[in-house]
Design a protein around this motif. Structure first.
Motif, PDB file in Angstrom:
ATOM      1  N   LYS A 148       0.818  -1.215   0.000  1.00 14.15           N
ATOM      2  CA  LYS A 148       0.000   0.000   0.000  1.00 14.15           C
ATOM      3  C   LYS A 148       0.852   1.266   0.000  1.00 14.15           C
ATOM      4  O   LYS A 148       0.347   2.361   0.208  1.00 14.15           O
ATOM      5  N   ILE A 149       2.136   1.124  -0.224  1.00 13.63           N
ATOM      6  CA  ILE A 149       3.036   2.275  -0.241  1.00 13.63           C
ATOM      7  C   ILE A 149       3.373   2.629  -1.692  1.00 13.63           C
ATOM      8  O   ILE A 149       3.721   1.763  -2.487  1.00 13.63           O
TER       9      ILE A 149
ATOM     10  N   MET B 215       1.347   6.635   1.836  1.00 13.53           N
ATOM     11  CA  MET B 215       0.201   5.742   1.892  1.00 13.53           C
ATOM     12  C   MET B 215      -1.044   6.611   1.674  1.00 13.53           C
ATOM     13  O   MET B 215      -1.183   7.678   2.263  1.00 13.53           O
ATOM     14  N   ILE B 216      -1.943   6.130   0.838  1.00  8.96           N
ATOM     15  CA  ILE B 216      -3.160   6.863   0.498  1.00  8.96           C
ATOM     16  C   ILE B 216      -4.164   6.773   1.642  1.00  8.96           C
ATOM     17  O   ILE B 216      -4.245   5.747   2.331  1.00  8.96           O
ATOM     18  N   ASP B 217      -4.926   7.829   1.824  1.00 10.53           N
ATOM     19  CA  ASP B 217      -5.872   7.912   2.939  1.00 10.53           C
ATOM     20  C   ASP B 217      -6.785   6.698   3.060  1.00 10.53           C
ATOM     21  O   ASP B 217      -6.976   6.161   4.144  1.00 10.53           O
ATOM     22  N   ARG B 218      -7.305   6.200   1.971  1.00 10.11           N
ATOM     23  CA  ARG B 218      -8.236   5.065   2.060  1.00 10.11           C
ATOM     24  C   ARG B 218      -7.543   3.795   2.521  1.00 10.11           C
ATOM     25  O   ARG B 218      -8.123   2.993   3.242  1.00 10.11           O
ATOM     26  N   ASP B 219      -6.282   3.608   2.112  1.00  9.72           N
ATOM     27  CA  ASP B 219      -5.533   2.435   2.562  1.00  9.72           C
ATOM     28  C   ASP B 219      -5.194   2.548   4.046  1.00  9.72           C
ATOM     29  O   ASP B 219      -5.267   1.565   4.779  1.00  9.72           O
ATOM     30  N   LEU B 220      -4.817   3.743   4.479  1.00 14.90           N
ATOM     31  CA  LEU B 220      -4.530   3.954   5.890  1.00 14.90           C
ATOM     32  C   LEU B 220      -5.789   3.756   6.730  1.00 14.90           C
ATOM     33  O   LEU B 220      -5.749   3.119   7.789  1.00 14.90           O
ATOM     34  N   ALA B 221      -6.909   4.258   6.243  1.00 14.54           N
ATOM     35  CA  ALA B 221      -8.180   4.067   6.946  1.00 14.54           C
ATOM     36  C   ALA B 221      -8.511   2.579   7.051  1.00 14.54           C
ATOM     37  O   ALA B 221      -8.952   2.111   8.111  1.00 14.54           O
TER      38      ALA B 221
ATOM     39  N   LYS C  20     -13.685   8.784   5.260  1.00 17.74           N
ATOM     40  CA  LYS C  20     -14.184  10.109   5.641  1.00 17.74           C
ATOM     41  C   LYS C  20     -13.946  10.390   7.122  1.00 17.74           C
ATOM     42  O   LYS C  20     -13.694  11.531   7.505  1.00 17.74           O
ATOM     43  N   VAL C  21     -13.962   9.364   7.965  1.00 21.22           N
ATOM     44  CA  VAL C  21     -13.686   9.536   9.389  1.00 21.22           C
ATOM     45  C   VAL C  21     -12.222   9.931   9.588  1.00 21.22           C
ATOM     46  O   VAL C  21     -11.910  10.836  10.367  1.00 21.22           O
ATOM     47  N   LEU C  22     -11.319   9.265   8.867  1.00 18.17           N
ATOM     48  CA  LEU C  22      -9.903   9.608   8.934  1.00 18.17           C
ATOM     49  C   LEU C  22      -9.687  11.056   8.489  1.00 18.17           C
ATOM     50  O   LEU C  22      -9.005  11.829   9.162  1.00 18.17           O
TER      51      LEU C  22
ATOM     52  N   TRP D 254     -11.299   2.572  -7.371  1.00 17.25           N
ATOM     53  CA  TRP D 254     -11.216   3.873  -6.731  1.00 17.25           C
ATOM     54  C   TRP D 254     -12.579   4.505  -6.500  1.00 17.25           C
ATOM     55  O   TRP D 254     -12.681   5.497  -5.798  1.00 17.25           O
ATOM     56  N   GLY D 255     -13.614   3.971  -7.086  1.00 13.35           N
ATOM     57  CA  GLY D 255     -14.941   4.525  -6.856  1.00 13.35           C
ATOM     58  C   GLY D 255     -15.079   5.928  -7.389  1.00 13.35           C
ATOM     59  O   GLY D 255     -14.287   6.393  -8.182  1.00 13.35           O
TER      60      GLY D 255
END
Length: 90
Positions: A16-17, A26-32, A40-42, A78-79
């Motif tokens: 994920k890096i 790391m992209i926000d969605r992967d970190l979340a 969205k919470v992150l 990616w939606g």
């Protein structure tokens, strides 16, 4: 360390890096996903505590960077996000 902690295998994290702006991020969605929270919470937590996230620790991708990253994947997982992703350095 707490007995409730979970160890995430290194290969899950390293997959994920990405290298963006000559930085490993790391992209926000992967970190979340790793923290088992919605993206969205992150992002809301980051915005509420923005002073804790200097530019060398977190930045938002440009549209061109996002398009280049997305083009590396054969299938689009990616939606239809309305916002450009945040990325976090190691």
């Amino acid at each position: 360390m707490s007995s409730n902690s979970i160890t995430i295998p290194d290969e899950i994290i390293t997959d994920k890096i990405y290298l963006i702006r000559n930085q490993k991020v790391m992209i926000d969605r992967d970190l979340a996903d790793l923290y088992n929270v919605e993206t969205k919470v992150l992002k809301q937590a980051v915005k509420r505590n923005i002073e804790r996230f200097p530019n060398d620790f977190m930045f938002t991708l440009s549209k061109e960077e996002f398009d280049n990253l997305r083009s590396q994947f054969v299938t689009s997982s990616w939606g239809g996000s309305r916002y450009l992703p945040m990325v976090f350095t190691e």
